[in-house]
Design a protein around this motif. Structure first.
Motif, short mmCIF file in Angstrom:
data_model
loop_
_atom_site.label_atom_id
_atom_site.label_comp_id
_atom_site.label_asym_id
_atom_site.label_seq_id
_atom_site.Cartn_x
_atom_site.Cartn_y
_atom_site.Cartn_z
N ALA A 23 -3.82 12.36 -2.93
CA ALA A 23 -3.12 12.24 -1.65
C ALA A 23 -3.54 13.36 -0.70
O ALA A 23 -3.69 13.14 0.51
N ALA A 24 -3.75 14.57 -1.24
CA ALA A 24 -4.20 15.68 -0.41
C ALA A 24 -5.60 15.42 0.13
O ALA A 24 -5.90 15.71 1.31
N GLU A 25 -6.46 14.86 -0.70
CA GLU A 25 -7.82 14.53 -0.25
C GLU A 25 -7.78 13.41 0.78
O GLU A 25 -8.54 13.41 1.75
N ARG A 32 -4.15 11.40 7.70
CA ARG A 32 -2.75 11.05 7.52
C ARG A 32 -2.47 10.93 6.03
O ARG A 32 -3.39 10.80 5.21
N ALA A 33 -1.19 10.95 5.66
CA ALA A 33 -0.80 10.75 4.26
C ALA A 33 -0.68 9.26 3.96
O ALA A 33 -0.43 8.45 4.87
N VAL A 92 1.31 1.24 7.21
CA VAL A 92 1.98 1.12 5.91
C VAL A 92 0.97 0.69 4.87
O VAL A 92 0.26 -0.31 5.04
N ASP A 93 0.90 1.44 3.76
CA ASP A 93 -0.07 1.14 2.70
C ASP A 93 0.54 0.37 1.54
O ASP A 93 -0.13 -0.46 0.93
N GLY A 94 1.79 0.66 1.22
CA GLY A 94 2.44 -0.02 0.12
C GLY A 94 3.86 -0.42 0.47
O GLY A 94 4.50 0.23 1.30
N GLU A 275 -6.35 3.93 -0.16
CA GLU A 275 -7.80 4.16 -0.21
C GLU A 275 -8.59 2.89 0.04
O GLU A 275 -9.64 2.91 0.70
N LYS A 276 -8.08 1.77 -0.44
CA LYS A 276 -8.78 0.49 -0.23
C LYS A 276 -8.71 0.04 1.23
O LYS A 276 -9.62 -0.63 1.72
#
Length: 281
Positions: A23-25, A32-33, A92-94, A275-276
């Motif tokens: 998450a930091a990377e 953004r997170a 929104v990712d998830g 990431e995807k």
């Protein structure tokens, strides 16, 4: 003989540490997170506790939590609209819809409104198909966590005889599919199974997912078997722990076994979804 513990707390910490690094990377390279949207419908106290735990874990690993609370009177249509908006939201990712929803809501319709690319809890039909066919997608969080826990302790799955007690769409069925994809021979047992004891006695791996405290007696367990207890009612599992631990080679504690792995898997899949969906700037 005394079973060794399949320690979900220790294993999940290792997973969460890895998620925090990722998450930091992600924040460094994408600006953004990762973002997990959590939807809670109604006032169920246990659900509020679970969501609070997930929000806290998000904060610890550097994932942004967007919490949406809806009233007990929310209709299926209103819930589907909220989920559809989140599915279309590029930030929104998830998406996690906390189970269970109130009786008046069609939970399956709500689940199916989740974009499969954001289904980090693995509840859609698309995710189930991905689990069954080893396709690209997300595992149901608890079943995925169970497999990760077994892998962490190098429990051999190929060729083993696995008995899954329970057939829910978000636990029993998907964990059976994941075991089958790992070349285990899988038997599903449920409320209509007449000879549960005999099935358990033959199992190399028992996954208890019925939600009925002490349903499985310890003296049913085959000597040297692996016992994964995913039941949790009033701090009790589906398996009689002490007597089962006296016969099995490995066993999950309740609590501290499967539960921590569920949250760790959910957040690992949230990072993977992020990431995807994005590219490095």
């Amino acid at each position: 003989m005394r079973a060794q513990l399949l320690d979900g707390r220790t294993t999940s910490k290792t997973m969460l540490d890895s998620v925090a690094v990722g998450a930091a990377e992600f924040l460094r390279t994408r600006g953004r997170a990762p973002v997990l949207a959590t939807i809670l419908v109604g006032d169920d106290p246990a659900s509020h506790t679970y969501v609070r735990m997930k929000v806290n874990r998000c904060k610890q690993v550097g994932i942004t939590s967007r919490r949406i609370d809806l009233t007990e009177s929310t209709s299926t249509g209103d819930l589907v609209r909220v989920i559809t908006e989140l599915s279309s939201d590029p930030d929104v990712d998830g998406i996690l819809l906390q189970h269970p929803v109130p009786p008046g809501v069609d939970e399956r319709a709500a689940f199916e409104a989740i974009n499969p690319a954001k289904d980090v809890d693995g509840v859609t039909r698309a995710s189930f198909a991905a689990m069954a066919f080893s396709a690209d997608g997300f595992s149901s969080a608890t079943p995925g966590g169970i497999i990760a826990l077994l892998d962490a302790y190098e429990i051999p799955l190929a060729g083993s005889r696995a008995v899954v007690v329970g057939r829910s769409a978000i636990l029993g069925k998907p964990v059976g599919m994941l075991l089958l994809e790992r070349d285990a021979t899988v038997t599903f047992c449920h409320s209509k199974t007449g000879d549960l004891e005999n099935h358990i006695r033959e199992a190399d791996i028992v996954v208890a997912a019925a939600g009925v405290p002490d349903l499985i007696k310890g003296d049913w367990i085959k000597l040297g078997a692996v016992v994964v207890d995913a039941g949790y009612v009033d701090n009790r599992g589906d398996v009689e722990f002490e007597s089962a631990a006296a016969r099995s080679a490995w066993i999950t504690p309740v609590p501290g076994g499967v539960g921590p792995m569920t949250i760790a898997t959910l957040l690992a899949q949230t990072l993977a979804a992020a990431e995807k969906r994005t590219i490095v700037k």
